[in-house]
Design an enzyme around this catalytic site. Structure first.
Site: not given
Length: 228
Positions: A48, A53, A93, A131, A149, A212
């Site tokens: 996670e 990102q 990050y 989240y 998320d 979908c």
């Protein structure tokens, strides 16, 4: 004295249909990702943090390497910051790596090395927001809680909201809580499935509405409008 019971609140028919169609699609379309093969809280946590990102394909490359070097929470907690940074190098990050390392130390010191199993406690840890707290609780411990998320928010907003006025964060979480099955194993599948739908079909730009599985019960899909 007769015992009284609280009546069960049934989901609206459209919500039930949404869940049923979504889980049927997931059963045949789910990607085989390494973090979906485990319920180990530490391994779920690592995935996670990495997925924040960062594209799935890149995480799939780094995830096994990181776990080989730091196979459990205690090993990570005892590691030097430089070693953790080196193992993370290339993912970007880097605050995520620092937060994950700090979290491991806090859990080792204050929780006997065991990650909490409820969002209310998980969210108190370094680098954990609503989240991630929900994701660890449901994907590691199979708790029937939502994990909202960006992908999940998009799916819920399009399927149940008003595309023109948007939807407030509190309303997104309320709807997500209502949609999540109360059975833990089904909740795990549902949360994985709705994320998968947002990642593969209900994408931010040019959603693939004709493909979908929940289009018949989706406000946006039925109207054939494409939104960003």
């Amino acid at each position: 004295m007769a015992r009284t019971s609280t009546p069960r609140v049934r989901k609206p028919a459209r919500a039930q249909a949404f869940t049923r169609k979504l889980l049927a699609w997931w059963a045949r379309a789910a990607r085989d990702l390494p973090w979906r093969r485990t319920r180990d809280p530490y391994r779920v946590l690592v995935s996670e943090f990495m997925l924040q990102q960062t594209q799935v394909a890149r995480v799939a490359e780094y995830y096994p390497r990181f776990l080989e070097r730091f196979p459990d929470l205690e090993t990570l907690a005892k590691a030097r910051p430089r070693a953790v940074r080196e193992a993370w190098d290339g993912l970007g990050y880097y605050a995520r790596a620092s937060n994950l390392h700090a979290l491991a130390r806090v859990v080792s010191r204050d929780h006997d090395g065991k990650l909490p199993d409820v969002p209310e406690e998980l969210v108190k840890l370094p680098g954990v927001g609503p989240y991630t707290a929900g994701a660890v609780a449901t994907f590691a411990y199979e708790k029937p809680v939502p994990a909202v998320d960006t992908n999940v928010a998009r799916v819920i907003r399009r399927a149940f909201g008003n595309a023109e006025r948007g939807m407030r964060n509190a309303e997104l979480w309320r709807l997500a809580s209502m949609l999540v099955p109360k059975n833990g194993k089904r909740a795990w599948k549902f949360n994985q499935a709705v994320m998968e739908l947002g990642a593969l079909i209900c994408v931010a730009r040019k959603p693939k509405c004709p493909e979908c599985p929940v289009r018949p019960v989706c406000r946006t899909g039925k109207s054939r409008r494409t939104i960003v």
